[in-house]
Design a protein around this motif. Structure first.
Motif, PDB file in Angstrom:
ATOM      1  N   VAL A 533       0.841  -1.198   0.000  1.00 13.92           N
ATOM      2  CA  VAL A 533       0.000   0.000   0.000  1.00 13.92           C
ATOM      3  C   VAL A 533       0.875   1.246   0.000  1.00 13.92           C
ATOM      4  O   VAL A 533       1.753   1.395   0.850  1.00 13.92           O
ATOM      5  CB  VAL A 533      -0.936   0.004   1.224  1.00 13.92           C
ATOM      6  CG1 VAL A 533      -1.661   1.338   1.330  1.00 13.92           C
ATOM      7  CG2 VAL A 533      -1.935  -1.137   1.124  1.00 13.92           C
ATOM      8  N   PHE A 534       0.645   2.137  -0.937  1.00 18.59           N
ATOM      9  CA  PHE A 534       1.333   3.420  -0.960  1.00 18.59           C
ATOM     10  C   PHE A 534       0.465   4.428  -0.199  1.00 18.59           C
ATOM     11  O   PHE A 534      -0.643   4.747  -0.635  1.00 18.59           O
ATOM     12  CB  PHE A 534       1.539   3.905  -2.395  1.00 18.59           C
ATOM     13  CG  PHE A 534       2.650   3.202  -3.129  1.00 18.59           C
ATOM     14  CD1 PHE A 534       3.746   3.903  -3.596  1.00 18.59           C
ATOM     15  CD2 PHE A 534       2.594   1.832  -3.356  1.00 18.59           C
ATOM     16  CE1 PHE A 534       4.771   3.260  -4.274  1.00 18.59           C
ATOM     17  CE2 PHE A 534       3.611   1.174  -4.030  1.00 18.59           C
ATOM     18  CZ  PHE A 534       4.707   1.890  -4.489  1.00 18.59           C
ATOM     19  N   ALA A 535       0.980   4.879   0.931  1.00 20.39           N
ATOM     20  CA  ALA A 535       0.240   5.823   1.771  1.00 20.39           C
ATOM     21  C   ALA A 535       0.806   7.220   1.561  1.00 20.39           C
ATOM     22  O   ALA A 535       2.011   7.436   1.691  1.00 20.39           O
ATOM     23  CB  ALA A 535       0.329   5.421   3.235  1.00 20.39           C
ATOM     24  N   HIS A 536      -0.077   8.171   1.233  1.00 18.95           N
ATOM     25  CA  HIS A 536       0.333   9.535   0.942  1.00 18.95           C
ATOM     26  C   HIS A 536       0.019  10.417   2.144  1.00 18.95           C
ATOM     27  O   HIS A 536      -1.158  10.583   2.508  1.00 18.95           O
ATOM     28  CB  HIS A 536      -0.413  10.059  -0.294  1.00 18.95           C
ATOM     29  CG  HIS A 536      -0.273   9.173  -1.503  1.00 18.95           C
ATOM     30  ND1 HIS A 536      -0.943   7.971  -1.613  1.00 18.95           N
ATOM     31  CD2 HIS A 536       0.466   9.316  -2.634  1.00 18.95           C
ATOM     32  CE1 HIS A 536      -0.621   7.407  -2.769  1.00 18.95           C
ATOM     33  NE2 HIS A 536       0.231   8.193  -3.407  1.00 18.95           N
ATOM     34  N   ALA A 537       1.072  10.943   2.776  1.00 17.34           N
ATOM     35  CA  ALA A 537       0.873  11.868   3.885  1.00 17.34           C
ATOM     36  C   ALA A 537       0.424  13.207   3.307  1.00 17.34           C
ATOM     37  O   ALA A 537       1.106  13.774   2.446  1.00 17.34           O
ATOM     38  CB  ALA A 537       2.165  12.043   4.667  1.00 17.34           C
ATOM     39  N   VAL A 538      -0.718  13.701   3.747  1.00 21.09           N
ATOM     40  CA  VAL A 538      -1.288  14.907   3.145  1.00 21.09           C
ATOM     41  C   VAL A 538      -1.673  15.930   4.201  1.00 21.09           C
ATOM     42  O   VAL A 538      -1.961  15.589   5.350  1.00 21.09           O
ATOM     43  CB  VAL A 538      -2.547  14.571   2.292  1.00 21.09           C
ATOM     44  CG1 VAL A 538      -2.201  13.632   1.159  1.00 21.09           C
ATOM     45  CG2 VAL A 538      -3.653  13.975   3.171  1.00 21.09           C
ATOM     46  N   THR A 539      -1.657  17.168   3.770  1.00 15.66           N
ATOM     47  CA  THR A 539      -2.263  18.265   4.510  1.00 15.66           C
ATOM     48  C   THR A 539      -3.272  18.915   3.575  1.00 15.66           C
ATOM     49  O   THR A 539      -2.910  19.323   2.465  1.00 15.66           O
ATOM     50  CB  THR A 539      -1.217  19.298   4.949  1.00 15.66           C
ATOM     51  OG1 THR A 539      -0.278  18.661   5.836  1.00 15.66           O
ATOM     52  CG2 THR A 539      -1.874  20.457   5.669  1.00 15.66           C
ATOM     53  N   ILE A 540      -4.524  18.967   3.994  1.00 11.82           N
ATOM     54  CA  ILE A 540      -5.573  19.512   3.140  1.00 11.82           C
ATOM     55  C   ILE A 540      -5.498  21.037   3.184  1.00 11.82           C
ATOM     56  O   ILE A 540      -5.662  21.657   4.243  1.00 11.82           O
ATOM     57  CB  ILE A 540      -6.974  19.033   3.574  1.00 11.82           C
ATOM     58  CG1 ILE A 540      -6.977  17.510   3.734  1.00 11.82           C
ATOM     59  CG2 ILE A 540      -8.012  19.486   2.565  1.00 11.82           C
ATOM     60  CD1 ILE A 540      -6.610  16.732   2.505  1.00 11.82           C
TER      61      ILE A 540
END
Length: 890
Positions: A533-540
């Motif tokens: 699984v490629f998990a993308h750390a995000v800030t909206i």
């Protein structure tokens, strides 16, 4: 005879004359439709033009689109080879209008092309229209189609929709009548599924927009989307209704027959048809960057490959066959699709390696299948547990087992197979349950189990579209993330590289397709769930991102480019070190970041300046060679046999990516045996070594026992480093008023002068200290019968105290000395005892007592000379008194 290649050229040329832009086929892996596994129609690459999200410099287009239907909701795999028109790979010809022309132009375009340019007998054509589309029916009449050959269809077969909501509209289709010798009836009749009447072209009139409540309105931009199956048209023009009898596919069948020494039309006819079809789909998928794997698109490719390979095995082929057929395909289709030429070596090698590997397990798997069938009643289904064992142990996909049983008129208990699969997944989840880190990881394994592995697109593209499958915040799944939130987003596919193998994770942006102003910043990407699984750390940043929605993905291109350059330079550096220092050099860790690279390697001692220079020069030599960076897929054992270097600490699965760069013969091709660098690596790399730019080694230090560390820069960062060095050198030359070699001589002279002056100053300080600052030595006192000299000094360094101690002891002949030097913020302490007194008096005891009085701790040395340090020079008198107390006690 009109060949398939002629038809393609005629179609594209005709619409080019009608003002259409010829647009090359898009890759088989869609970049702009997250719902599709593979491109399955000509309109896929134009989807955003139809919806108005994108505009280009043309409003009319025509294309020959390569398509694959072998996975997901569009899957024809099971029927391929057994019917006349099912394929995993096919070409879709199309003409498109993006708000330019509509029905009154599109229908005449189609009719003229079919009846005049292609010369198809109009009397053998009939058309269908949506039952309420009177306008289309009237236009067909106006071009000469009799009313009795215009069939109105009331079902959704003649009404196209992009999805539950969005653009939609009626269709009109052209059918060809192959004649009474074939069973079947016209469209709309009970016999419509027969082979007599075959659809050859579908025209979609994209005129409406549908809303969730079922209502529709006319689109502001009404458009045309058409699709003509080139294989079907080729069949009718070549006097057959069997696509496999057309010139292009027939040539591949004959190549298969020649390679297997069998009759193309004999008992193995179906096998040859499967091989010919699957050769096209596998070759084009590999050319478009899909590699065989156990997940996602790579798994579909492997299923197709292995299905073809089993049919070759059934023809009696003892050695790999598929790779030998690639030249025949390139001859037929390479002119229209240049990517086949470019990727031919990779296609051949991938097919050969996969077939070699598969043949090693095929016999065992088929033997197990035969054994299991012995005890089964006639017609009974194969137990699902057995089918799962074939899949899990021998790599047989379920559909391959089903295909093998099809010829024996048996089926598989698919529910039992699903149960066995579910049981295995449950065991895997249980193995990761627990507390601490394992508990934190559990959520990623649950997501991987629920949604499958993430398809990585980043080897070929840095932009794509995807569907958000899961969102995670504070360790738990959530339905949405809103402005200001930070969390993780997991998508079905991604161009973002997940941190691994020393390469840092990608950053970039996500935008909601429904509102491009809604923005999420991707601050990191990691591989979770055992790397699946490629998990993308995000800030909206703006808007709300909700599970199930589609997003546009964009990797930070400039940052990725720098990372690629540093990663490829690391491979060249590794090989340069091996050649400069020896084969014992092995990677012990690395970092490939956008701003620098770091490489740890096994080596016992520091590199000499000559070794550093040799390594740096060699890396730059291969950068300037500008050789192509090639990637191949093979088993870890095969890769190591080839001489590939493995990465320290990496875990490898059943197959690995092998990256090669540099050619020892200077050709830039790097053929086997002549390749400079060959490593197992899953990271992203430059296309050619010249893309690295420049390599500058900035430091070489010890990392740990037996491990050295090199840090270096590439590209613009390397140029900035060199400019900085040049600027500093220029300033030094200016100060010295010397240049080049003269400057070096001048610096050496100045350093020599400085050393002489430092020695003179040190001697003067010692002389001054010995004189007590007034031309006389310090006073000697008697303490407990021992001559004692104590002195507080300034302007003297700690390193000057031992020689002063020795001079004092020589002057005393017998006695003890204590020197305290205030060096400006620190206090240096030294004590000495003449040799005749060391049996009863130790300099170490004197120093420790003095240091403690000065607010310090410790001190040590020999009985005749000891040193220590403290911070408070104001307590010098107390320190001297403490030393005297030691003397008095001794």
């Amino acid at each position: 005879m009109t060949s398939l290649n002629d038809i393609r050229s005629t179609f594209l040329g005709y619409f080019e004359k009608q003002g259409h832009q010829i647009v090359p086929s898009s890759p088989l892996v869609p970049r702009n439709d997250p719902t599709l596994m593979f491109a399955n129609s000509g309109m896929v690459q134009f989807k955003n033009l139809f919806t108005g999200v994108e505009t280009r410099d043309y409003t009319r287009a025509t294309s020959a689109q390569k398509c694959v239907r072998a996975g997901g909701k569009h899957n024809d795999l099971d029927n391929v080879g057994y019917t006349a028109r099912h394929h995993t790979f096919f070409e879709m010809m199309g003409n498109f209008s993006f708000g330019d022309y509509f029905k009154r132009e599109a229908i005449p375009f189609a009719w003229n092309l079919v009846t005049k340019e292609l010369g198809i007998d109009a009397k053998r054509l009939l058309v269908t229209v949506y039952h309420t589309d009177d306008e289309a029916a009237e236009i067909w009449k106006s071009v000469g189609v009799p009313e009795d050959r215009i069939i109105r269809i009331a079902t959704n077969d003649n009404f196209w929709m992009m999805g539950p909501t969005g653009p939609c509209g009626p269709c009109t289709e052209i059918f060809f009548d192959h004649g009474e010798q074939y069973w079947g009836g016209p469209p709309g009749s009970p016999e419509e599924d027969g082979d007599r009447f075959v659809e050859i072209w579908n025209l979609v009139f994209m005129q409406n927009e549908q809303f969730e409540d079922g209502s529709m309105r006319a689109l502001d931009m009404q458009s045309i989307d058409t699709g003509m199956g080139i294989e079907r048209v080729a069949a009718l023009l070549q006097g057959t209704n069997d696509n496999y009898a057309t010139d292009l596919i027939r040539s591949l069948i004959e190549a298969s027959a020649d390679a297997t020494s069998s009759d193309p039309d004999g008992p193995g006819k179906t096998h040859h048809r499967v091989i010919a079809d699957h050769l096209r789909s596998t070759s084009f998928l590999i050319a478009d960057g899909v590699m065989p794997s156990n997940d996602g698109r790579g798994y579909v490719l492997r299923r197709i490959m292995r299905r073809a390979m089993r049919h070759a095995h059934m023809l009696g082929a003892k050695d790999p066959v598929m790779h030998r057929l690639v030249p025949a395909l390139v001859r037929q289709m390479g002119a229209a699709y240049p990517e086949l030429h470019r990727a031919q070596p990779l296609i051949e090698e991938t097919l050969k390696l996969e077939e070699t590997r598969f043949k090693q397990t095929l016999d065992r798997g088929l033997k197990l299948l035969d054994e299991e069938l012995v005890g089964l009643p006639d017609g009974a289904a194969l137990p699902g547990a057995t089918a799962f064992k074939l899949y899990d142990t021998y790599g047989f996909p379920l559909d391959l087992t089903q295909d093998a049983l099809r010829e024996r008129e048996r089926t598989v208990d698919t529910s039992g197979f699903d149960s066995a699969m579910a049981e295995q997944k449950a065991k895997a989840r249980a193995a990761w349950s627990g507390s601490g880190e394992a508990a934190d990881l559990a959520i990623w394994f649950e997501i991987a189990d629920k949604h499958g592995a993430t398809d990585f697109l980043g080897y070929d593209t840095e932009t794509a579209e995807a569907q958000m499958l899961a969102l995670v915040k504070d360790g738990a799944e959530v339905d949405s993330l809103s402005a200001g939130d930070s969390g993780w987003i997991i998508m079905n596919q991604t161009p973002f590289y997940g941190e691994s193998g020393g390469q840092v994770g990608d950053t970039g942006w996500l935008r909601r397709l429904e509102d491009e102003h809604d923005l999420a910043e991707v601050t990191d990407t990691k591989k979770m769930g055992d790397g699946k699984v490629f998990a993308h750390a995000v800030t909206i940043k703006q808007g709300t991102f909700t599970k199930g929605e589609a997003v546009a993905q964009e990797v930070d291109h400039a940052r990725r480019g720098k990372i690629r350059a540093n990663h490829s330079a690391t491979h060249l550096l590794h090989e340069a070190l091996r050649r400069a220092l020896g084969d014992h050099v092995a990677q012990r860790g690395s970092l490939n970041a956008p701003d620098r690279l770091r490489f740890d390697f096994s080596h016992a001692k520091a590199l000499s300046p000559e070794e550093v220079a040799r390594v740096e020069v060699e890396v730059n030599d291969y950068i300037r060679q500008n050789s192509v960076v090639n990637t191949r897929i093979m088993t870890p054992d095969d890769a190591r046999d080839l001489g590939a270097q493995a990465l320290f600490g990496e875990k490898y699965g059943d197959e690995v990516r092998v990256v090669s760069m540099g050619a020892l013969d200077g050709s830039g091709k790097g053929a086997d045996g002549k390749t400079y660098s060959l490593e197992l690596c899953g990271g992203t790399h430059v296309a050619q070594t010249g893309d690295i730019g420049t390599f500058v080694l900035t430091s070489e230090t010890a990392s740990s026992a037996g491990v050295r560390r090199i840090e270096a820069l590439t590209g613009q960062a390397a140029m900035d480093e060199l400019r900085g060095r040049d600027k500093a050198l220029s300033e030094i030359e200016g100060l010295l008023k010397s240049h080049g070699p003269d400057a070096v001589t001048r610096v050496a002279s100045l350093l020599d002068e400085r050393r002489k002056l430092e020695n003179e100053v040190a001697q003067l300080r010692r002389d001054l200290a010995m004189s007590g600052g007034a031309g006389e030595g310090p006073a000697t006192r008697d303490v407990g019968g021992t001559a004692f000299v104590a002195q507080v000094l300034s302007g003297v360094q700690g390193k000057d105290l031992p020689p002063l101690i020795d001079e004092h002891k020589a002057r005393l002949g017998s006695g003890a000395v204590l020197l305290i030097a205030d060096t400006g913020g620190k206090v240096a302490v030294a004590a000495g005892v003449t040799e005749d007194l060391t049996a009863s008096l130790s300099a170490v005891d004197i120093v420790k007592a003095a240091v403690e009085a000065l607010g310090g701790k410790g001190g040590g040395g020999r009985p005749d000379l000891a040193q220590g340090g403290a911070k408070d020079a104001s307590q010098a008198d107390a320190a001297i008194a403490a030393a005297e107390a030691v003397l008095a006690a001794g």
